[in-house]
Design a protein around this motif. Structure first.
Motif, PDB file in Angstrom:
ATOM      1  N   LEU A 101      -5.828   8.181   2.391  1.00  0.00           N
ATOM      2  CA  LEU A 101      -7.208   8.146   1.909  1.00  0.00           C
ATOM      3  C   LEU A 101      -8.078   7.277   2.804  1.00  0.00           C
ATOM      4  O   LEU A 101      -9.190   7.670   3.169  1.00  0.00           O
ATOM      5  N   ILE A 102      -7.599   6.125   3.188  1.00  0.00           N
ATOM      6  CA  ILE A 102      -8.351   5.244   4.078  1.00  0.00           C
ATOM      7  C   ILE A 102      -8.567   5.920   5.426  1.00  0.00           C
ATOM      8  O   ILE A 102      -9.651   5.859   6.000  1.00  0.00           O
ATOM      9  N   MET A 162       0.835  -1.182   0.000  1.00  0.00           N
ATOM     10  CA  MET A 162       0.000   0.000   0.000  1.00  0.00           C
ATOM     11  C   MET A 162       0.880   1.246   0.000  1.00  0.00           C
ATOM     12  O   MET A 162       1.873   1.306   0.718  1.00  0.00           O
ATOM     13  N   SER A 163       0.493   2.191  -0.763  1.00  0.00           N
ATOM     14  CA  SER A 163       1.254   3.434  -0.815  1.00  0.00           C
ATOM     15  C   SER A 163       0.781   4.376   0.287  1.00  0.00           C
ATOM     16  O   SER A 163      -0.262   4.183   0.908  1.00  0.00           O
ATOM     17  N   VAL A 164       1.546   5.420   0.514  1.00  0.00           N
ATOM     18  CA  VAL A 164       1.225   6.404   1.540  1.00  0.00           C
ATOM     19  C   VAL A 164      -0.095   7.095   1.200  1.00  0.00           C
ATOM     20  O   VAL A 164      -0.923   7.351   2.078  1.00  0.00           O
TER      21      VAL A 164
END
Length: 46
Positions: free
Chosen positions: A8-9, A1-3
């Protein structure tokens, strides 16, 4: 997963649970992580 995905989550979680319930949610997540780590470190029961 990217930063960017993590941010966003996190933003979606804040919008869903509002500011009032967020500390309680984070406390529950922290407790779950601690219990998981403790369970991982214990030797298996035979």
């Amino acid at each position: 997963m990217s930063v960017l995905e993590i941010i966003l989550i996190g933003a979606v979680i804040i919008l869903i649970f509002e500011g009032k319930k967020l500390p309680e949610l984070m406390k529950g997540i922290g407790k779950s992580i601690r219990e998981f780590k403790a369970g991982k470190e214990e030797p298996p029961v035979k």
